[in-house]
Design a protein around this motif. Sequence first.
Motif, PDB file in Angstrom:
ATOM      1  N   PRO A  33      34.264  14.802  44.290  1.00 28.37           N
ATOM      2  CA  PRO A  33      35.530  15.719  44.843  1.00 28.37           C
ATOM      3  C   PRO A  33      35.127  17.121  44.576  1.00 28.37           C
ATOM      4  N   VAL A  34      35.317  17.891  45.634  1.00 33.90           N
ATOM      5  CA  VAL A  34      34.898  19.299  45.726  1.00 33.90           C
ATOM      6  C   VAL A  34      36.293  19.992  46.062  1.00 33.90           C
ATOM      7  N   LEU A  35      36.601  20.855  45.018  1.00 35.62           N
ATOM      8  CA  LEU A  35      37.795  21.680  45.336  1.00 35.62           C
ATOM      9  C   LEU A  35      37.268  23.208  44.998  1.00 35.62           C
ATOM     10  N   THR A  36      37.352  23.960  46.130  1.00 33.07           N
ATOM     11  CA  THR A  36      36.933  25.256  46.187  1.00 33.07           C
ATOM     12  C   THR A  36      37.980  26.135  45.472  1.00 33.07           C
ATOM     13  N   PRO A  37      37.595  26.966  44.545  1.00 33.45           N
ATOM     14  CA  PRO A  37      38.568  27.830  44.042  1.00 33.45           C
ATOM     15  C   PRO A  37      38.796  28.999  44.866  1.00 33.45           C
ATOM     16  N   LEU A  38      40.334  29.662  44.742  1.00 31.44           N
ATOM     17  CA  LEU A  38      40.561  30.676  45.441  1.00 31.44           C
ATOM     18  C   LEU A  38      39.595  31.909  45.506  1.00 31.44           C
ATOM     19  N   LEU A  39      39.413  32.122  44.173  1.00 25.15           N
ATOM     20  CA  LEU A  39      38.431  33.216  44.203  1.00 25.15           C
ATOM     21  C   LEU A  39      36.997  33.166  45.042  1.00 25.15           C
ATOM     22  N   GLU A  40      36.454  32.109  44.721  1.00 21.78           N
ATOM     23  CA  GLU A  40      35.275  31.594  45.662  1.00 21.78           C
ATOM     24  C   GLU A  40      35.489  31.870  46.833  1.00 21.78           C
ATOM     25  N   ALA A  41      36.489  31.096  47.586  1.00 26.64           N
ATOM     26  CA  ALA A  41      36.822  31.489  48.922  1.00 26.64           C
ATOM     27  C   ALA A  41      37.272  32.800  49.437  1.00 26.64           C
ATOM     28  N   TRP A  42      37.930  33.464  48.479  1.00 25.07           N
ATOM     29  CA  TRP A  42      38.220  34.888  48.809  1.00 25.07           C
ATOM     30  C   TRP A  42      37.078  35.662  48.865  1.00 25.07           C
ATOM     31  N   THR A  43      36.176  35.609  48.063  1.00 23.30           N
ATOM     32  CA  THR A  43      34.568  36.298  47.761  1.00 23.30           C
ATOM     33  C   THR A  43      34.048  36.050  48.941  1.00 23.30           C
ATOM     34  N   LEU A  44      34.028  34.842  49.672  1.00 26.29           N
ATOM     35  CA  LEU A  44      33.091  34.282  50.790  1.00 26.29           C
ATOM     36  C   LEU A  44      33.873  35.129  52.084  1.00 26.29           C
ATOM     37  N   ALA A  45      35.237  35.023  52.112  1.00 26.91           N
ATOM     38  CA  ALA A  45      35.755  35.726  53.104  1.00 26.91           C
ATOM     39  C   ALA A  45      35.632  37.173  53.547  1.00 26.91           C
ATOM     40  N   SER A  46      36.067  37.680  52.371  1.00 26.29           N
ATOM     41  CA  SER A  46      36.370  39.146  52.313  1.00 26.29           C
ATOM     42  C   SER A  46      36.246  39.800  50.723  1.00 26.29           C
ATOM     43  N   PRO A  47      35.006  40.033  50.338  1.00 30.95           N
ATOM     44  CA  PRO A  47      35.034  40.470  48.924  1.00 30.95           C
ATOM     45  C   PRO A  47      35.442  42.005  48.790  1.00 30.95           C
ATOM     46  N   VAL A  48      35.660  42.763  49.906  1.00 32.04           N
ATOM     47  CA  VAL A  48      35.954  44.103  49.893  1.00 32.04           C
ATOM     48  C   VAL A  48      37.630  44.086  49.640  1.00 32.04           C
ATOM     49  N   THR A  49      38.456  43.151  50.243  1.00 33.51           N
ATOM     50  CA  THR A  49      39.958  43.119  49.985  1.00 33.51           C
ATOM     51  C   THR A  49      40.037  42.497  48.557  1.00 33.51           C
ATOM     52  N   LEU A  50      39.210  41.787  48.214  1.00 31.76           N
ATOM     53  CA  LEU A  50      39.286  41.165  46.881  1.00 31.76           C
ATOM     54  C   LEU A  50      39.345  42.370  45.841  1.00 31.76           C
ATOM     55  N   GLU A  51      38.284  43.288  45.771  1.00 29.20           N
ATOM     56  CA  GLU A  51      38.167  44.272  44.893  1.00 29.20           C
ATOM     57  C   GLU A  51      39.495  45.376  45.033  1.00 29.20           C
ATOM     58  N   LEU A  52      39.815  45.392  46.392  1.00 31.17           N
ATOM     59  CA  LEU A  52      41.060  46.299  46.546  1.00 31.17           C
ATOM     60  C   LEU A  52      42.101  45.898  45.962  1.00 31.17           C
ATOM     61  N   VAL A  53      42.442  44.654  45.967  1.00 35.83           N
ATOM     62  CA  VAL A  53      43.558  43.950  45.187  1.00 35.83           C
ATOM     63  C   VAL A  53      43.470  43.861  43.848  1.00 35.83           C
ATOM     64  N   ALA A  54      42.312  43.704  43.258  1.00 38.97           N
ATOM     65  CA  ALA A  54      42.001  43.797  41.882  1.00 38.97           C
ATOM     66  C   ALA A  54      42.119  45.245  41.176  1.00 38.97           C
ATOM     67  N   ASP A  55      41.770  46.247  42.113  1.00 43.49           N
ATOM     68  CA  ASP A  55      41.984  47.626  41.635  1.00 43.49           C
ATOM     69  C   ASP A  55      43.515  48.031  41.548  1.00 43.49           C
ATOM     70  N   LEU A  56      44.119  47.382  42.494  1.00 41.01           N
ATOM     71  CA  LEU A  56      45.520  47.620  42.588  1.00 41.01           C
ATOM     72  C   LEU A  56      46.340  47.181  41.534  1.00 41.01           C
ATOM     73  N   PHE A  57      45.907  45.837  41.300  1.00 39.88           N
ATOM     74  CA  PHE A  57      46.585  45.260  39.930  1.00 39.88           C
ATOM     75  C   PHE A  57      46.350  45.986  38.783  1.00 39.88           C
ATOM     76  N   ARG A  58      45.051  46.241  38.461  1.00 42.62           N
ATOM     77  CA  ARG A  58      44.663  46.974  37.236  1.00 42.62           C
ATOM     78  C   ARG A  58      45.150  48.383  37.442  1.00 42.62           C
ATOM     79  N   GLU A  59      45.591  49.004  38.291  1.00 39.69           N
ATOM     80  CA  GLU A  59      45.995  50.606  38.078  1.00 39.69           C
ATOM     81  C   GLU A  59      47.572  50.414  38.240  1.00 39.69           C
ATOM     82  N   HIS A  60      48.248  49.617  38.859  1.00 40.24           N
ATOM     83  CA  HIS A  60      49.848  49.604  38.888  1.00 40.24           C
ATOM     84  C   HIS A  60      50.407  48.382  37.903  1.00 40.24           C
ATOM     85  N   LEU A  61      49.716  47.830  37.518  1.00 37.88           N
ATOM     86  CA  LEU A  61      50.578  46.585  36.625  1.00 37.88           C
ATOM     87  C   LEU A  61      49.951  46.551  35.307  1.00 37.88           C
TER      88      LEU A  61
END
Length: 105
Positions: A33-61
């Motif tokens: 069984p292979v289950l791809t974590p969301l972090l890995e899938a998001w990193t492969l699809a669009s690492p720029v948006t992942l960093e953007l969301v991480a920065d937004l979470f860290r700054e505003h929450l």
Amino acid sequence: MRFVARVFSLVLLAVAVIAGVIDAIHSVAANRPVLTPLLEAWTLASPVTLELVADLFREHLPDWVWDPGALWVLAQPAFAVFLALSLLFWLIGYRRRKPAGRFAA
């Protein structure tokens, strides 16, 4: 509002099915069984948006929202996260049937 929620639900369901099929193909190829974590899938699809969301979470929450909260969600299988979001939007857009029926006063 209900229509938009139902459309989001349908799109997220399609993404969940695609992620599940990809995991199934990888599982058959790996003979385990292979289950791809969301972090890995998001990193492969669009690492720029992942960093953007991480920065937004860290700054505003608060810090506890990102570190245990969001990272826990990102560690879950991608298909399960999208399936849960699809269910959530379906519940938001759900219209309850009238209990008395169609011809009740």
